[in-house]
Enzyme design. Structure first.
Site, mmCIF file in Angstrom:
data_model
loop_
_atom_site.group_PDB
_atom_site.id
_atom_site.type_symbol
_atom_site.label_atom_id
_atom_site.label_comp_id
_atom_site.label_asym_id
_atom_site.label_seq_id
_atom_site.Cartn_x
_atom_site.Cartn_y
_atom_site.Cartn_z
ATOM 1 N N HIS A 144 0.723 -1.169 0.151
ATOM 2 C CA HIS A 144 -0.007 -0.059 -0.022
ATOM 3 C C HIS A 144 0.845 1.305 0.195
ATOM 4 O O HIS A 144 0.231 2.563 0.493
ATOM 5 C CB HIS A 144 -0.930 0.008 1.299
ATOM 6 C CG HIS A 144 -1.604 -1.474 1.305
ATOM 7 N ND1 HIS A 144 -1.382 -2.257 2.291
ATOM 8 C CD2 HIS A 144 -2.791 -1.791 0.672
ATOM 9 C CE1 HIS A 144 -1.987 -3.388 2.358
ATOM 10 N NE2 HIS A 144 -2.810 -2.832 1.319
HETATM 11 S S1 FES Z 1 1.746 -0.601 3.298
HETATM 12 FE FE1 FES Z 1 0.111 -1.998 3.714
HETATM 13 S S2 FES Z 1 1.286 -3.666 4.421
HETATM 14 FE FE2 FES Z 1 2.790 -2.407 3.941
#
Ligand code: FES
Length: 179
Positions: A144
């Site tokens: 993410h």
């Molecule tokens: S940014 Fe979501 S698991 Fe690493």
């Protein structure tokens, strides 16, 4: 390169697993893909303490070990990486923590700034970040988009906390025991 050597740039994401209570890096080891095949036995093997010979990790390299079912990163930081990590103001950090507070002292009593030891798990939802990547040239979590700096501190993205420092100690000038 054999499968039980620290990774270099061409094999950055290779993980190797030290088995038993005191297996040293470069000693008896099993490759990561074997973990799934071995099931519970592998979990048991990975549950104890592991010893890591830091002398096997060249400056600028990162070693990945499996410890208690999680990847542990051991990075031999360059002078530039250390300098950048030290220069950051705590007010810039989402999870304020000085670089020196993420390190421990060696047998001489001095903090060893070269070796950063972390649980290599993103504090957002648990993906494994990629090294030498991201806006802060530390680690980048592609799940993410979390960016960590050269001290493993969260700098940008959804992760709430810095990557965790596991319990470890120096048992000689060049060997640490994790767990
Ligand atoms: S940014 Fe979501 S698991 Fe690493």
């Amino acid at each position: 390169m054999s499968d039980n050597q620290p990774d270099d740039g061409s094999k950055r994401d290779f993980i190797f697993l030290a088995t038993g209570a005191v297996a040293a890096a470069g000693g008896a080891s099993l490759a990561w893909p074997l973990v799934a095949q071995m099931g519970k036995a592998a979990d048991t093997l990975a549950a104890g303490s592991i010893e890591i010979d830091l002398s096997k990790i060249a400056e600028g390299q990162q070693l990945k070990m499996l410890w208690r079912g999680k990847p542990v990163f051991v990075r031999h930081r360059t002078a530039a990486e250390i300098e950048v990590a030290e220069a950051v103001e705590l007010t810039e950090l989402k999870d304020p923590e000085a670089d020196v507070d993420r390190l421990i002292a060696g047998p001489s009593g001095a903090v060893n700034q070269k070796y950063l030891v972390m649980v290599g798990v993103c504090t957002h939802f648990g993906c494994v970040p990629v090294g030498e990547a991201g806006d802060f040239e530390g680690w980048y979590c592609p799940c993410h988009g979390s960016h960590y700096d050269t001290s493993g501190r969260i700098r940008k993205g959804p992760a709430p906390k810095n990557m965790v420092i596991p319990p470890y100690e120096y048992i000689s000038d060049n060997v640490i025991k994790v767990g």
